[in-house]
Design an enzyme around this catalytic site. Structure first.
Site, PDB file in Angstrom:
ATOM      1  N   GLU A   1       0.811  -1.215   0.000  1.00  0.00           N
ATOM      2  CA  GLU A   1       0.000   0.000   0.000  1.00  0.00           C
ATOM      3  C   GLU A   1       0.846   1.267   0.000  1.00  0.00           C
ATOM      4  O   GLU A   1       1.971   1.265   0.501  1.00  0.00           O
ATOM      5  CB  GLU A   1      -0.854   0.054   1.273  1.00  0.00           C
TER       6      GLU A   1
ATOM      7  N   CYS B   1       3.240   8.489   1.109  1.00  0.00           N
ATOM      8  CA  CYS B   1       3.670   7.624   2.204  1.00  0.00           C
ATOM      9  C   CYS B   1       3.836   6.234   1.599  1.00  0.00           C
ATOM     10  O   CYS B   1       2.890   5.682   1.041  1.00  0.00           O
ATOM     11  CB  CYS B   1       2.593   7.623   3.293  1.00  0.00           C
TER      12      CYS B   1
ATOM     13  N   CYS C   1       5.582  -7.101   7.618  1.00  0.00           N
ATOM     14  CA  CYS C   1       6.532  -6.572   8.590  1.00  0.00           C
ATOM     15  C   CYS C   1       6.733  -7.609   9.668  1.00  0.00           C
ATOM     16  O   CYS C   1       5.803  -8.327  10.026  1.00  0.00           O
ATOM     17  CB  CYS C   1       5.970  -5.280   9.191  1.00  0.00           C
TER      18      CYS C   1
ATOM     19  N   CYS D   1       4.548  -4.953  16.272  1.00  0.00           N
ATOM     20  CA  CYS D   1       3.927  -3.951  17.154  1.00  0.00           C
ATOM     21  C   CYS D   1       2.447  -4.320  17.347  1.00  0.00           C
ATOM     22  O   CYS D   1       1.739  -4.563  16.365  1.00  0.00           O
ATOM     23  CB  CYS D   1       4.036  -2.544  16.549  1.00  0.00           C
TER      24      CYS D   1
ATOM     25  N   CYS E   1      -0.573  -2.455  15.462  1.00  0.00           N
ATOM     26  CA  CYS E   1      -0.416  -2.167  14.038  1.00  0.00           C
ATOM     27  C   CYS E   1      -1.099  -3.209  13.156  1.00  0.00           C
ATOM     28  O   CYS E   1      -1.019  -4.415  13.419  1.00  0.00           O
ATOM     29  CB  CYS E   1       1.070  -2.092  13.704  1.00  0.00           C
TER      30      CYS E   1
ATOM     31  N   CYS F   1      -1.559   2.698   6.879  1.00  0.00           N
ATOM     32  CA  CYS F   1      -1.048   1.603   6.061  1.00  0.00           C
ATOM     33  C   CYS F   1      -1.206   0.263   6.737  1.00  0.00           C
ATOM     34  O   CYS F   1      -1.115   0.130   7.937  1.00  0.00           O
ATOM     35  CB  CYS F   1       0.388   1.857   5.685  1.00  0.00           C
TER      36      CYS F   1
END
Ligand code: SAH
Length: 345
Positions: free
Chosen positions: A90, A103, A110, A114, A117, A331
């Site tokens: 994205e 962005c 990832c 976290c 997120c 995102c």
């Protein structure tokens, strides 16, 4: 085959020389690539024979727009792109008074984990190449017909976990023969990988380093950001101080306010001290609610009390404006939604 858009001009030049091409071809090809051409055939000032040998030797990445949602509130556009291998990422296009901003994502997925997120639950699939990062800007410019002057590496992924590719991307996007985005117009956001911060400091780039802090103490931070567990906040703050001393560039601390987790008076006092020690600017962000994640944004009352303490301590801070909240613009949200839909099919 080599992905041509990931090559720095000097590498491209060396390879073209081996093919027997004169030096001036490098600038021509580089310039076409950075205009977002979709085939070598579009490089009309090159001889036909060269165009076909480029097509045999190199791949030219062209991401496909799977979805583009435009905010009715502020014109923010959220893109979901499909890459050549089928992976989706994205990016977001935002109109600010200081210029249009993209962005962008640095990885497919990832692995930092976290807990608040949207990108964390699926883990990392792979790193993006420098060309794939560049494409998010090139094809946004093509789609919107508007220029882009600012970049934030705050999309999906941890840029310092894909260090070499991110660095090459920065040199590409900054290059005078391409988009020539000034380093001072680039923000790179990290969850605080200290080895990466150290390495980046030695490059002495004029970009702005943004550290996603979200908590000033180990207990809170390790709970919400597992990446904190290996080195801890003391070392992170030391690296931030060093980064500022070595580059002369002020760091920014991102702080998403999470109800009952990181928004107490103690957090505000400790954050104030740490921010002052590091000469950092603090960016307060109301937490974006992510489906299935149990965290809630702080209440207005708690935010006000928190800001009052920052004020009393003379901390330099801003509250980030939320753009594109009606289009899942933080995102990870769109990609997550799509993966869920696909898995239900
Ligand atoms: N990995 C990098 C960049 C990607 S995340 C980093 O950690 O900085 C971009 C920013 O969005 C980070 O500051 C991240 O902590 C923040 N973020 C993630 N989920 C969020 C949420 N639900 N609400 C507000 N900010 C969030």
């Amino acid at each position: 085959m080599t992905e041509i858009k990931s090559l720095l001009p000097e590498t491209l030049q060396a390879q073209l020389k081996e093919m027997g091409e004169p030096a001036f071809r490098t600038g021509q090809i580089f310039s076409w690539l950075h205009k977002g051409v979709t085939s070598f055939e579009e490089m009309t000032n090159l001889p036909a024979a060269l165009r076909s040998s480029l097509a045999q030797k190199y791949t030219l990445t062209v991401p496909e727009i799977v979805r583009c949602q435009e905010s009715r509130l502020d014109g923010t556009r959220k893109y979901l792109w499909r890459l050549a291998d089928g992976n989706c990422i994205e990016s977001v296009f935002m109109r600010y008074h200081h210029g249009n901003t993209v962005c962008l994502s640095s990885q497919a997925g990832c692995r930092m984990g976290c807990v608040f997120c949207a990108s964390a639950p699926m883990g990392k699939v792979r790193d993006l190449t420098p060309g794939e990062m560049l494409d998010q800007i090139l094809f946004t410019i093509r789609d919107t017909g508007e220029p882009v002057s600012n970049l934030v590496l705050m999309g999906i992924g941890e840029p310092l976990d894909n260090y070499e590719n991110v660095l090459t991307f920065l040199h590409l996007v900054n290059h005078a023969g391409g988009l020539a985005v000034g380093m001072r117009h680039i923000y790179l956001s990290t969850c605080g990988l200290v080895a990466g911060i150290d390495k980046l400091a030695s490059e002495r780039l004029q970009l702005t380093l943004s550290v996603s802090l979200h908590a000033p103490d180990d207990e809170t931070r390790s709970r919400i950001m597992p990446a904190n567990r290996s080195r801890g906040v003391d070392e992170l703050f030391r690296k931030c101080q060093e980064y500022f001393q070595r580059t002369g560039r002020r760091i920014s601390f991102e702080y998403a306010m999470i109800d009952g987790v990181n928004d107490t008076a103690d957090h505000a006092r400790l954050l104030s001290r740490r921010a002052r020690d590091c000469g950092a600017h603090v960016n307060l962000i109301p937490l974006n609610h992510v489906e299935e994640r149990r965290f809630r944004p702080s209440t207005q009352g708690h935010m006000k009390a928190f800001m009052k303490i920052l004020d009393e301590n003379g901390v330099n801070y801003t509250v980030r404006r939320t753009l594109g909240s009606d289009v899942d613009a933080s995102c990870g949200q769109l990609r997550r939604k799509m993966q869920k839909t696909e898995s239900q099919d």
